[in-house]
Design a protein around this motif. Structure first.
Motif, PDB file in Angstrom:
ATOM      1  N   GLU A 160       0.833  -1.214   0.000  1.00 10.37           N
ATOM      2  CA  GLU A 160       0.000   0.000   0.000  1.00 10.37           C
ATOM      3  C   GLU A 160       0.861   1.255   0.000  1.00 10.37           C
ATOM      4  O   GLU A 160       0.572   2.222  -0.718  1.00 10.37           O
ATOM      5  CB  GLU A 160      -0.919  -0.013   1.223  1.00 10.37           C
ATOM      6  CG  GLU A 160      -2.054  -1.022   1.133  1.00 10.37           C
ATOM      7  CD  GLU A 160      -3.062  -0.828   2.249  1.00 10.37           C
ATOM      8  OE1 GLU A 160      -4.253  -0.679   1.952  1.00 10.37           O
ATOM      9  OE2 GLU A 160      -2.639  -0.831   3.419  1.00 10.37           O
ATOM     10  N   ARG A 353      -7.590  -4.780  -5.347  1.00  6.46           N
ATOM     11  CA  ARG A 353      -8.522  -4.142  -4.407  1.00  6.46           C
ATOM     12  C   ARG A 353      -8.597  -2.639  -4.649  1.00  6.46           C
ATOM     13  O   ARG A 353      -9.684  -2.048  -4.613  1.00  6.46           O
ATOM     14  CB  ARG A 353      -8.079  -4.405  -2.965  1.00  6.46           C
ATOM     15  CG  ARG A 353      -8.133  -5.868  -2.538  1.00  6.46           C
ATOM     16  CD  ARG A 353      -7.917  -5.971  -1.042  1.00  6.46           C
ATOM     17  NE  ARG A 353      -7.610  -7.323  -0.612  1.00  6.46           N
ATOM     18  CZ  ARG A 353      -7.486  -7.693   0.656  1.00  6.46           C
ATOM     19  NH1 ARG A 353      -7.641  -6.780   1.623  1.00  6.46           N
ATOM     20  NH2 ARG A 353      -7.198  -8.936   0.982  1.00  6.46           N
ATOM     21  N   LYS A 354      -7.449  -2.019  -4.875  1.00  3.57           N
ATOM     22  CA  LYS A 354      -7.428  -0.570  -5.052  1.00  3.57           C
ATOM     23  C   LYS A 354      -8.051  -0.150  -6.380  1.00  3.57           C
ATOM     24  O   LYS A 354      -8.689   0.906  -6.470  1.00  3.57           O
ATOM     25  CB  LYS A 354      -5.992  -0.050  -4.921  1.00  3.57           C
ATOM     26  CG  LYS A 354      -5.479  -0.099  -3.489  1.00  3.57           C
ATOM     27  CD  LYS A 354      -4.124   0.548  -3.352  1.00  3.57           C
ATOM     28  CE  LYS A 354      -3.744   0.643  -1.878  1.00  3.57           C
ATOM     29  NZ  LYS A 354      -4.656   1.524  -1.111  1.00  3.57           N
ATOM     30  N   ALA A 356     -10.475  -1.752  -7.721  1.00  4.39           N
ATOM     31  CA  ALA A 356     -11.906  -1.965  -7.517  1.00  4.39           C
ATOM     32  C   ALA A 356     -12.551  -0.796  -6.788  1.00  4.39           C
ATOM     33  O   ALA A 356     -13.712  -0.441  -7.070  1.00  4.39           O
ATOM     34  CB  ALA A 356     -12.131  -3.260  -6.728  1.00  4.39           C
ATOM     35  N   ASP A 357     -11.813  -0.179  -5.851  1.00  2.80           N
ATOM     36  CA  ASP A 357     -12.412   0.952  -5.119  1.00  2.80           C
ATOM     37  C   ASP A 357     -12.082   2.301  -5.765  1.00  2.80           C
ATOM     38  O   ASP A 357     -12.418   3.357  -5.227  1.00  2.80           O
ATOM     39  CB  ASP A 357     -11.996   0.936  -3.639  1.00  2.80           C
ATOM     40  CG  ASP A 357     -10.504   1.196  -3.411  1.00  2.80           C
ATOM     41  OD1 ASP A 357      -9.847   1.775  -4.299  1.00  2.80           O
ATOM     42  OD2 ASP A 357      -9.989   0.829  -2.342  1.00  2.80           O
ATOM     43  N   GLY A 358     -11.390   2.262  -6.911  1.00  2.00           N
ATOM     44  CA  GLY A 358     -11.133   3.487  -7.663  1.00  2.00           C
ATOM     45  C   GLY A 358      -9.944   4.298  -7.206  1.00  2.00           C
ATOM     46  O   GLY A 358      -9.735   5.413  -7.696  1.00  2.00           O
ATOM     47  N   SER A 359      -9.124   3.754  -6.305  1.00  2.00           N
ATOM     48  CA  SER A 359      -7.980   4.530  -5.798  1.00  2.00           C
ATOM     49  C   SER A 359      -6.693   4.242  -6.559  1.00  2.00           C
ATOM     50  O   SER A 359      -5.642   4.803  -6.244  1.00  2.00           O
ATOM     51  CB  SER A 359      -7.773   4.249  -4.301  1.00  2.00           C
ATOM     52  OG  SER A 359      -7.486   2.874  -4.084  1.00  2.00           O
TER      53      SER A 359
END
Length: 441
Positions: A160, A353-354, A356-359
């Motif tokens: 991250e 994951r990131k 998928a959440d748009g980050s």
């Protein structure tokens, strides 16, 4: 290549004198005064914290319970102390404004009787490395018995941070600050971990390093290659064992310079990415229960860097620093590769994951490039670029390699060897700076 034992002794003496000066100034009282200068309230106590390689830190506790850290840049450990402190203040302020990376809040900075200092918020937490290292070993090593769950969690934490750090883009390579309008720009040369080590342990004058920012990666890699030559040519003691060793080291540097000129083709003109030479699990503070990050510290050697640094596999997966790796590459890779495959799995999961959440954008993924970096050798080239004492790989006969040098390089070889043999026979140390000059760097 070993560092200069006389330079190390000099560095240790300077540090000890500086520490005595710090102690003579009642450091707890001094820390309290500096804290109060930048953070309103009444300091009650000050206590010494565990120190890093370049600083001595005190935790100041106020009467209302607030805690802050006063960090003194240590003379004899950090060479360009003002530059170091200014760079770190700037990068922490930038990260606070432009990323989600949790860093200490800068409350103030300046110069006191013992030199440059920073006052910042105190961050609770334990170093992430504490949960990864082998407690039975004096040296910092990854535990061979670490659970898969803990390792994957730690690698996810680091993934991250790496992804977030890689997002900002810059037009130049170097350290940055704010201009008169408040805009963040790359303004000057990068101050690196390797530059500090060369000045501290090889007695190389700081003035030989390039002073300005770099417009492209090719010029910066050329500067890094020059630093390898500085290490060999300007370090007077413990640089070589004999004439043959000197020839090997000179030829290796010539060949590395030739190789480094081919590195940055696709990304030569940028945009460039943030990179921190000293980002590793020891500088990431976490809560003990779930290993959630509370803060990331020690940003003095962070700068806008060639994209290639960001796109190579992390060096810290085994916790050990590169200079502590075994010289046998097969032995090293037998330990490193299983951990690297685990890290890649975790990094890919983090990226998914990131996205998928748009980050995170698809173009911001790092995993594919990092995976290729070991296959193409980019990992080793970038690692050696940032560490002038490190060379890995088999070295065939001098005659085989000598033929690959340019005519100018071949012509210079005998002069370099003669100079190094003369330096070794003298066993002396040249003083580049007076104590007054050192304290003002």
């Amino acid at each position: 290549m070993d560092f200069d034992s006389l330079a190390k002794q000099q560095s240790d003496r300077i540090f000890q004198v500086w520490v005595q000066n710090l102690l003579g100034n009642s450091p707890e009282e001094l820390a309290g005064k500096l804290a109060a200068r930048h953070c309103p309230g009444t300091p009650a106590t000050a206590s010494l914290l565990s120190n890093g390689a370049f600083n001595i830190c005190y935790r100041v506790t106020y009467e209302n319970g607030l805690r802050v850290v006063v960090r003194f840049a240590a003379l004899g450990r950090a060479v360009a102390r003002k530059e170091k402190v200014n760079n770190e203040v700037a990068i922490m302020q930038y990260l606070t404004q432009h990323t989600t990376i949790p860093v200490p809040k800068v409350l103030g900075s300046g110069k006191c009787a013992v030199g440059p200092y920073v006052v910042m918020s105190y961050v609770e937490g334990d170093p992430l490395s504490r949960y990864l290292r082998d407690p039975s070993q004096h040296a910092v090593k990854l535990s061979s018995n670490i659970s898969a769950q803990v390792l994957r969690k730690a690698y996810f934490v680091m993934s991250e941070l790496l992804l977030e750090l890689s997002k900002p883009e810059f037009l130049f390579i170097g350290a940055f600050g704010q201009d008169e309008s408040g805009k963040w720009t790359v303004q000057k040369r990068p101050l690196t971990f390797n530059m500090n080590r060369l000045a501290q342990f090889s007695n190389i004058p700081h003035s030989v390093f390039e002073q300005g920012r770099f417009d492209n990666a090719a010029d910066y890699f050329e500067e890094l290659a020059r630093q390898h030559f500085y290490h060999l040519e300007l370090q007077r003691n413990d640089a070589i064992t004999d004439e043959a060793d000197c020839r090997r080291k000179y030829i290796a540097r010539c060949l590395f310079r030739k190789l480094s000129r081919e590195i940055s083709r696709e990304h030569c003109s940028g945009p460039f990415r943030l990179y921190c030479d000293d980002l590793h699990p020891d500088n990431v503070l976490v809560h003990a229960s779930r290993l959630n990050v509370t803060g990331v510290v020690d940003w003095e050697f962070a700068y806008a860097a060639p994209v290639e640094f960001t796109l190579t596999a992390p060096w810290w997966l085994l916790l050990e620093r590169p200079e502590d790796w075994e010289p046998d590459l097969d032995q090293f890779l037998s330990r490193f590769m299983p951990r690297f495959h685990t890290f890649l799995e975790v990094l890919k999961d983090c990226e998914t994951r990131k996205m998928a959440d748009g980050s995170l954008l698809l173009s911001q993924r790092l995993s594919m490039a990092m995976e290729k970096s070991l296959e193409t050798g980019l990992f080793w080239i970038c690692l050696a670029s940032r560490n002038s004492s490190i060379f890995y790989g088999p070295f065939t006969t001098i005659e085989d390699r000598f033929g690959l040098l340019s005519a100018e390089e071949r012509m210079n070889l005998d002069a370099v060897v003669e100079n190094k043999i003369q330096q070794a026979s003298e066993a002396s140390l040249v003083s580049h700076y007076s104590i007054d000059e050192l304290t003002n760097l």
